[in-house]
Motif scaffolding. Structure first.
Motif, PDB file in Angstrom:
ATOM      1  N   LYS A 112     -45.828 -38.453 -18.798  1.00 59.55           N
ATOM      2  CA  LYS A 112     -45.509 -37.067 -19.155  1.00 59.55           C
ATOM      3  C   LYS A 112     -46.770 -36.207 -19.161  1.00 59.55           C
ATOM      4  O   LYS A 112     -46.780 -35.073 -18.651  1.00 59.55           O
ATOM      5  CB  LYS A 112     -44.848 -37.028 -20.539  1.00 59.55           C
ATOM      6  CG  LYS A 112     -44.545 -35.619 -21.071  1.00 59.55           C
ATOM      7  CD  LYS A 112     -43.491 -34.924 -20.233  1.00 59.55           C
ATOM      8  CE  LYS A 112     -42.976 -33.663 -20.897  1.00 59.55           C
ATOM      9  NZ  LYS A 112     -44.016 -32.647 -21.118  1.00 59.55           N
ATOM     10  N   ARG A 113     -47.840 -36.742 -19.718  1.00 58.35           N
ATOM     11  CA  ARG A 113     -49.096 -35.993 -19.752  1.00 58.35           C
ATOM     12  C   ARG A 113     -49.628 -35.758 -18.340  1.00 58.35           C
ATOM     13  O   ARG A 113     -50.096 -34.664 -18.005  1.00 58.35           O
ATOM     14  CB  ARG A 113     -50.119 -36.756 -20.595  1.00 58.35           C
ATOM     15  CG  ARG A 113     -51.448 -36.022 -20.768  1.00 58.35           C
ATOM     16  CD  ARG A 113     -52.292 -36.649 -21.875  1.00 58.35           C
ATOM     17  NE  ARG A 113     -52.505 -38.074 -21.665  1.00 58.35           N
ATOM     18  CZ  ARG A 113     -51.943 -39.030 -22.388  1.00 58.35           C
ATOM     19  NH1 ARG A 113     -51.103 -38.723 -23.357  1.00 58.35           N
ATOM     20  NH2 ARG A 113     -52.200 -40.304 -22.130  1.00 58.35           N
ATOM     21  N   ARG A 114     -49.532 -36.775 -17.490  1.00 56.44           N
ATOM     22  CA  ARG A 114     -50.013 -36.639 -16.117  1.00 56.44           C
ATOM     23  C   ARG A 114     -49.154 -35.645 -15.322  1.00 56.44           C
ATOM     24  O   ARG A 114     -49.680 -34.887 -14.500  1.00 56.44           O
ATOM     25  CB  ARG A 114     -50.020 -38.003 -15.425  1.00 56.44           C
ATOM     26  CG  ARG A 114     -51.046 -38.987 -15.993  1.00 56.44           C
ATOM     27  CD  ARG A 114     -51.138 -40.234 -15.129  1.00 56.44           C
ATOM     28  NE  ARG A 114     -51.674 -39.923 -13.807  1.00 56.44           N
ATOM     29  CZ  ARG A 114     -51.689 -40.776 -12.786  1.00 56.44           C
ATOM     30  NH1 ARG A 114     -51.155 -41.979 -12.928  1.00 56.44           N
ATOM     31  NH2 ARG A 114     -52.208 -40.424 -11.629  1.00 56.44           N
ATOM     32  N   VAL A 115     -47.846 -35.663 -15.570  1.00 57.30           N
ATOM     33  CA  VAL A 115     -46.960 -34.698 -14.901  1.00 57.30           C
ATOM     34  C   VAL A 115     -47.355 -33.277 -15.272  1.00 57.30           C
ATOM     35  O   VAL A 115     -47.469 -32.399 -14.403  1.00 57.30           O
ATOM     36  CB  VAL A 115     -45.482 -34.960 -15.273  1.00 57.30           C
ATOM     37  CG1 VAL A 115     -44.603 -33.774 -14.871  1.00 57.30           C
ATOM     38  CG2 VAL A 115     -44.982 -36.232 -14.616  1.00 57.30           C
ATOM     39  N   ASP A 116     -47.580 -33.039 -16.547  1.00 60.64           N
ATOM     40  CA  ASP A 116     -47.967 -31.690 -16.996  1.00 60.64           C
ATOM     41  C   ASP A 116     -49.305 -31.274 -16.391  1.00 60.64           C
ATOM     42  O   ASP A 116     -49.467 -30.130 -15.929  1.00 60.64           O
ATOM     43  CB  ASP A 116     -48.045 -31.642 -18.517  1.00 60.64           C
ATOM     44  CG  ASP A 116     -46.669 -31.660 -19.174  1.00 60.64           C
ATOM     45  OD1 ASP A 116     -45.689 -31.315 -18.490  1.00 60.64           O
ATOM     46  OD2 ASP A 116     -46.574 -32.036 -20.353  1.00 60.64           O
ATOM     47  N   ASP A 212     -54.143 -39.513  -3.072  1.00 61.82           N
ATOM     48  CA  ASP A 212     -54.207 -40.497  -4.151  1.00 61.82           C
ATOM     49  C   ASP A 212     -55.237 -41.551  -3.749  1.00 61.82           C
ATOM     50  O   ASP A 212     -54.914 -42.535  -3.091  1.00 61.82           O
ATOM     51  CB  ASP A 212     -52.834 -41.135  -4.376  1.00 61.82           C
ATOM     52  CG  ASP A 212     -52.876 -42.218  -5.440  1.00 61.82           C
ATOM     53  OD1 ASP A 212     -53.770 -42.181  -6.302  1.00 61.82           O
ATOM     54  OD2 ASP A 212     -52.001 -43.116  -5.408  1.00 61.82           O
ATOM     55  N   GLY A 213     -56.457 -41.347  -4.140  1.00 61.73           N
ATOM     56  CA  GLY A 213     -57.563 -42.218  -3.760  1.00 61.73           C
ATOM     57  C   GLY A 213     -58.780 -41.396  -3.397  1.00 61.73           C
ATOM     58  O   GLY A 213     -58.783 -40.166  -3.528  1.00 61.73           O
ATOM     59  N   THR A 214     -59.800 -42.063  -2.915  1.00 63.64           N
ATOM     60  CA  THR A 214     -61.050 -41.382  -2.557  1.00 63.64           C
ATOM     61  C   THR A 214     -61.188 -41.317  -1.053  1.00 63.64           C
ATOM     62  O   THR A 214     -61.250 -42.360  -0.383  1.00 63.64           O
ATOM     63  CB  THR A 214     -62.256 -42.123  -3.150  1.00 63.64           C
ATOM     64  OG1 THR A 214     -62.096 -42.217  -4.575  1.00 63.64           O
ATOM     65  CG2 THR A 214     -63.558 -41.396  -2.826  1.00 63.64           C
ATOM     66  N   PRO A 215     -61.204 -40.128  -0.476  1.00 64.05           N
ATOM     67  CA  PRO A 215     -61.337 -40.019   0.982  1.00 64.05           C
ATOM     68  C   PRO A 215     -62.740 -40.405   1.442  1.00 64.05           C
ATOM     69  O   PRO A 215     -63.719 -40.274   0.697  1.00 64.05           O
ATOM     70  CB  PRO A 215     -61.042 -38.542   1.252  1.00 64.05           C
ATOM     71  CG  PRO A 215     -61.401 -37.848  -0.026  1.00 64.05           C
ATOM     72  CD  PRO A 215     -61.085 -38.811  -1.122  1.00 64.05           C
ATOM     73  N   LYS A 234     -56.577 -37.329  -8.837  1.00 61.67           N
ATOM     74  CA  LYS A 234     -57.085 -37.313 -10.213  1.00 61.67           C
ATOM     75  C   LYS A 234     -57.841 -36.029 -10.518  1.00 61.67           C
ATOM     76  O   LYS A 234     -57.836 -35.548 -11.659  1.00 61.67           O
ATOM     77  CB  LYS A 234     -57.979 -38.526 -10.469  1.00 61.67           C
ATOM     78  CG  LYS A 234     -59.251 -38.579  -9.633  1.00 61.67           C
ATOM     79  CD  LYS A 234     -60.070 -39.821  -9.959  1.00 61.67           C
ATOM     80  CE  LYS A 234     -61.367 -39.855  -9.157  1.00 61.67           C
ATOM     81  NZ  LYS A 234     -62.172 -41.072  -9.463  1.00 61.67           N
ATOM     82  N   ASN A 235     -58.479 -35.456  -9.498  1.00 62.47           N
ATOM     83  CA  ASN A 235     -59.199 -34.203  -9.714  1.00 62.47           C
ATOM     84  C   ASN A 235     -58.245 -33.028  -9.908  1.00 62.47           C
ATOM     85  O   ASN A 235     -58.528 -32.098 -10.676  1.00 62.47           O
ATOM     86  CB  ASN A 235     -60.139 -33.926  -8.544  1.00 62.47           C
ATOM     87  CG  ASN A 235     -61.288 -34.913  -8.478  1.00 62.47           C
ATOM     88  OD1 ASN A 235     -61.596 -35.581  -9.483  1.00 62.47           O
ATOM     89  ND2 ASN A 235     -61.911 -35.035  -7.321  1.00 62.47           N
TER      90      ASN A 235
END
Length: 552
Positions: A112-116, A212-215, A234-235
């Motif tokens: 829920k926190r990540r969705v927000d 989703d990951g590091t390019p 994540k950013n």
């Protein structure tokens, strides 16, 4: 005169009552009364010339409103996530990603926190406008199904954006068609799909890509050359945490997603509203018998790619009841041979109670089990004994001596030992596959008939219908109604012994049209909102739909 019972008499009476109760509970009757299996749908009393009667679920018969939601306070997928059963235990496992050796879980509170955060970050990072129901609010999600794709889709739901799910296995020509048709500016990808998107993005409308990951440095350079702003998932969450904003809550009639599929031989985007997908979620919850209800104790894994709307329906069902979902078993829909090792390894770690899949994976699992155990005397004897009980007596047995001697070990090694329900999304003849699932895996098997234009499932087989025709797909779900219309190829509503024709469906789950393609829409959707599927069906005497084939 009073009557007193001494202690011994009281105990004897209590013992007799207990034995009587256990005898009733353990009586060897069928799992469901045969009368219920003989009349699984409600046909209308009247019909038009060239058409069959209109068939409905007996739960919502003709004359009553079709199912729209499971709760009057839940009208959109945003409402479902905010008010659903998952909030009853914020610290319970909710979403898990299988990394090849273990499942990494997140709680509902964490999700829920990540969705927000992602919702706010998306609003800040990309130049999108909520509630427009057009290209300015579109978010593409091109990846394998994961916790992150769930978060991205739910974040879009909560801010009145429109998601366009794209299977990770989609061909580049298909991706290019979607980009040009929708004018997508923002796409969420994973590490595997990022290079594919970058290879087709030049000269398109794509401006913002979230990975989703590091390019890699090369991928960053490629994005820069194409004037694409590339950012890590994540950013974007961190941006959202630093720039909180209130959700833009959608309405039931707002577009939720556009799923691209082939219609009339062309690639077309199926426009689905919040109410469409929600109606199918509510119907799945409704058709579960009391002793088979999906609860917070259930865990789902499925093999469908992101572009299959049924995965959205099933994850919505588990979200509502507070269950959990494990990701990492995706199988491309056009594969003819699949590696089931990852599916089984994930299942052994996740210990699912519900698995949803096409027939291909389970056919190969069946072949593998039979090649290993099939020559065993106990396996063959046990299979035939349990099959007789299943088909002749209408009882699914999971605890007889053969289960203890052979089948329980197979269940543990195959899917972790907790499996109780298998949903088949397949329009062909399943043969004896459902019987195998019931006998060997000890789980209920429910074949379904689905179309993207109907937000997934149109008909579903009844629980406990163990002797059903292998090509039957059950009766209509409570949110829609189904009829057959005459086809010049020789499939007629007047056919004997059973009426046949093109399958047509109407209801709260049926789409509103194809994106930007009114001509194709008018070819399959008539003025009364009947969707003509192009599939050929036959009504069986018990009110279930048999799939015969498709129009040429």
């Amino acid at each position: 005169m009073s009557l007193d019972l001494d202690t011994l008499s009281f105990l004897l009476l209590g013992s007799i009552s207990t034995v009587a109760l256990l005898s009733i509970r353990n009586a060897k009757g069928p799992d469901v009364h045969p009368l219920l299996l003989n009349a699984q749908a409600d046909p209308s009393r009247l019909r038009h010339v060239g058409e069959t009667a209109i068939y409905r679920s007996r739960m919502h018969p003709n004359g009553s409103p079709l199912m729209l939601t499971m709760d009057r306070n839940i009208r959109t997928l945003h409402d479902l996530f905010e008010l659903g059963g998952a909030k009853s235990n914020l610290n319970a496992k909710f979403l898990g990603n299988f990394n090849g050796s273990a499942v990494v879980w997140q709680t509902y509170d964490e999700v829920k926190r990540r969705v927000d955060n992602f919702r706010c970050g998306l609003a800040t990072f990309a130049s999108l406008t909520p509630k427009t129901n057009d290209a300015s609010s579109f978010v593409g999600v091109f990846a394998k199904s994961s916790s992150e794709t769930f978060i991205a889709e739910q974040a879009a739901n909560s801010h009145s954006y429109v998601t366009i799910p794209i299977a990770a296995s989609a061909r580049t020509t298909f991706i290019s068609h979607i980009l040009s048709t929708t004018s997508l500016t923002t796409v969420v990808v994973d590490k595997e799909t990022l290079p594919i998107l970058l290879s087709v993005a030049e000269g398109t409308s794509v401006k913002y890509v979230i990975v989703d990951g590091t390019p890699s440095h090369a991928e960053l350079a490629s994005a820069n050359e194409k004037n694409i702003k590339l950012e890590e998932f994540k950013n974007v969450e961190a941006i959202g945490a630093a720039h909180p904003t209130s959700p833009v809550v959608p309405e039931p009639e707002d577009i939720c997603s556009i799923y691209f599929t082939k219609a009339s031989g062309k690639k077309a985007g199926v426009v689905l509203k919040h109410k469409n997908i929600l109606a199918n979620i509510a119907s799945y919850i409704a058709i579960m018998p009391p002793n088979q209800k999906v609860t917070a104790a259930d865990r789902l894994i499925y093999s469908y790619p992101l572009g299959n709307v049924l995965s959205r329906v099933l994850t919505g069902m588990l979200s509502y009841v507070g269950g959990s979902i494990a990701y990492g078993c995706e199988i491309a829909e056009d594969e003819e041979v699949v590696d089931i090792t990852r599916l089984q390894t994930c299942a052994q770690q996740a210990m699912p109670t519900i698995i949803a899949s096409g027939s291909l994976a389970f056919t190969q699992i069946k072949d593998r089990i039979e090649s290993h155990y099939g020559n065993s005397f106990l396996y063959k004897r046990g299979y035939e004994a349990k099959k007789r009980t299943l088909l002749n007596e209408g009882r699914l047995v999971v605890d007889n001596r053969y289960d203890m001697l052979v089948f329980r070990d197979i269940r543990q090694k195959t899917f972790g030992g907790s499996l109780r329900l298998v949903l088949f999304d397949n329009n062909g003849d399943l043969g004896d596959l459902p019987t195998f699932v019931r006998v060997v895996l000890g789980a209920q098997a429910v074949p379904t008939y689905s179309r993207t234009e109907a937000s997934g499932t149109i008909t579903a087989s009844m629980f406990f219908d163990y002797a059903a025709n292998p090509a039957s797909r059950g009766s209509p779900t409570p949110c829609n109604e189904v009829k057959l219309i005459d086809l010049p190829e020789g499939y007629l509503a007047t056919d004997t012994p059973n009426p046949r024709g093109e399958i047509c469906v109407r209801g709260n789950n049926v789409f509103s049209g194809y994106w930007g393609d009114s001509n194709t829409t008018s070819e399959v959707l008539d003025g009364d909102k009947w969707f003509m599927t192009g599939d050929i069906g036959e009504w069986l005497p018990n009110g279930t739909l048999k799939i015969v084939g498709s129009k040429k």
